[in-house]
Design a protein around this motif. Sequence first.
Motif, mmCIF file in Angstrom:
data_model
loop_
_atom_site.group_PDB
_atom_site.id
_atom_site.type_symbol
_atom_site.label_atom_id
_atom_site.label_comp_id
_atom_site.label_asym_id
_atom_site.label_seq_id
_atom_site.Cartn_x
_atom_site.Cartn_y
_atom_site.Cartn_z
ATOM 1 N N GLU A 92 14.030 12.058 0.566
ATOM 2 C CA GLU A 92 13.649 13.472 0.685
ATOM 3 C C GLU A 92 13.773 13.971 2.123
ATOM 4 N N ARG A 140 13.015 19.653 2.206
ATOM 5 C CA ARG A 140 12.836 18.372 1.508
ATOM 6 C C ARG A 140 14.016 18.225 0.560
ATOM 7 N N GLU A 142 14.827 17.386 -2.265
ATOM 8 C CA GLU A 142 14.265 17.089 -3.588
ATOM 9 C C GLU A 142 15.353 16.530 -4.504
ATOM 10 N N ARG A 151 10.776 24.993 -6.911
ATOM 11 C CA ARG A 151 11.064 23.678 -6.322
ATOM 12 C C ARG A 151 12.400 23.763 -5.605
HETATM 13 MG MG MG Z 1 6.813 16.813 -3.369
#
Ligand code: MG
Length: 579
Positions: A92, A140, A142, A151
Amino acid sequence: MRFSRMHLPTLKEVPAEAEVISHRLMLRAGMIRRLAAGIYSYLPLGLLALRNVEEIIRQEMNRAGAQEVLLPAVQPAELWQESGRWDFYGKELLRIKDRHQRDYCFGPTHEEVITDLIRHEVRSYRQLPLNLYQIQTKFRDEIRPRFGLMRGREFIMKDAYSFDVDDAAAGLSYQSMREAYSRIFSRCGLNFRAVEADSGAIGGNFSHEFVVLAESGEDAIASCTDCDYAANIEKAESRFVDSATPSPEPTAAAPVEVATPDCESIKEVADFFGVAPEATIKSMIFESDLGFCMVVVPGDCEVNEIKVTAALGAEWLEIPPPARIADELGLPVGYLGPLNLSIPLLVDRQVPQMGEIICGANRAGFHLQGVLWGRDFKSQQMADLVLVRAGDLCPRCGSLLQIDRGIEVGHIFKLGTKYSEKLKATFLDQEGQEKNLVMGCYGIGVGRTVAAAIEQNYDDNGICFPYAIAPFKVALLNLDLKSEEVTAYCETLYKELQSRGISVIYDDRNERPGVKFKDADLIGVPLRLTLGRKGYKRGILEVKSRNSSVNEELPLDDRAPLWRLLDELAANDSRIPSQ
Ligand code: MG
Ligand code: ATP
């Protein structure tokens, strides 16, 4: 703002790429556009909503005594090596190199940077407590970026870090953030719960998530239907009832092996034997830093990996691929059972009460029938290892638990001395002794909060923004641009609204009324004022709220009722007034 001048590219079509309602509506309302997976541009309307949430956050953080800073987004690897997270954080972490081949990362969070800052700044207990926050872009990488801002990979976070002299003082900082968060999300008009969350390796009851209730949420929370117990499903516990009912006499002296071709799932096995899943057990192999183990739970329950990790005292836990289980343990996945094992066995606390059960025979294509706890298998380790379910009993009061889905918008955490120890961030206490700073950290996903507000407030026609975060509070629709009187009236009202500090979008476009109504609804403006030639003749302004609670005709020549209405709307919506 004049609609005719604003870059507000609303879309009629539902974009195919969007799976959840907030993502669809943010694209359709012209709030965001995608650049790459999990990376978005904020268009003017999106940024206005974002700024409104930020403003509420700033007011409440400042009110709680926190101070705003802005830390670098790019962080040197050395700091992350010092904390031990350079290796631990995994994929990440977006790692980058500068022209001298030195390692950096784009900050996914800022514990290292803030601790480094503070270790150079704070020397004495007199400088404490301290709480610093920032609103900043994080990255991040992801594994599955999705649902638009919900997200993302690049996203805006408010992160705060508190520094205290001891645990008791850190507890007060934590409590003050907990209250600030409740005010923030209430003021944003959200229906949320503060739930106990897993605090991982640190332990203790010092982590709470703020979860907005929504069907599309990725999180599940368990809450009591009676008392105020609420916890993330990963953390939730249930009251165990040690049933006193004696098990029936065994039907045979030993388990019977039965050929069960192609029965690998609990459902297939239960159907094959003509029993309920509760009469079977689920046996799973896990691997952790401590090696392999088998976990056994009732067939109708799900294993809670966090509870398993805690019961083992392990650092990490995963399910190894079937091929490894076959090669290294000689066991066939699909036909696993707890008898004659050579690896540690962990059993859920409910299993001993199950009476005769069906389980895998550790031989491909076979199960065992009539297996008894105690007689046929045993375990040194028994614990609560399952996910709670709706209808389980509240661990505090014994009433029923319910399960809801939600979106985690904030997370507060008592860190203790985890980072101050690693980075040697110390201070001198009253006795002149050197001590580690006691820390807390507190995050809010700003974009995710906007998305969550939409998930909770929409209808077939579009977004229904809560007043406090609505980019525009009022839409003024001029239905007759050609009429000089109508246009003159609208222009005056537009200026008056602006001078009263009410953010208003004035639809002065040369468009059909239907288009104007649709767009005002789509972008979620709480109050719509409409004037056309007919209304002008009758001397009335049509006033309608997005949620239909207001639907009135107000006199054109008296502004007082309109100002009153706007004051009421603002007051109702920001449930906690700002100071
Ligand atoms: Mg997380
Ligand atoms: P999640 O479990 O959803 O990944 P997290 O536990 O990793 O969240 P934190 O590290 O506590 O999240 O970050 C603080 C807040 O930042 C979260 O409560 C959430 O609102 C927001 N956030 C975290 N990851 C993302 C993301 N990928 N996109 C948007 N917001 C995020």
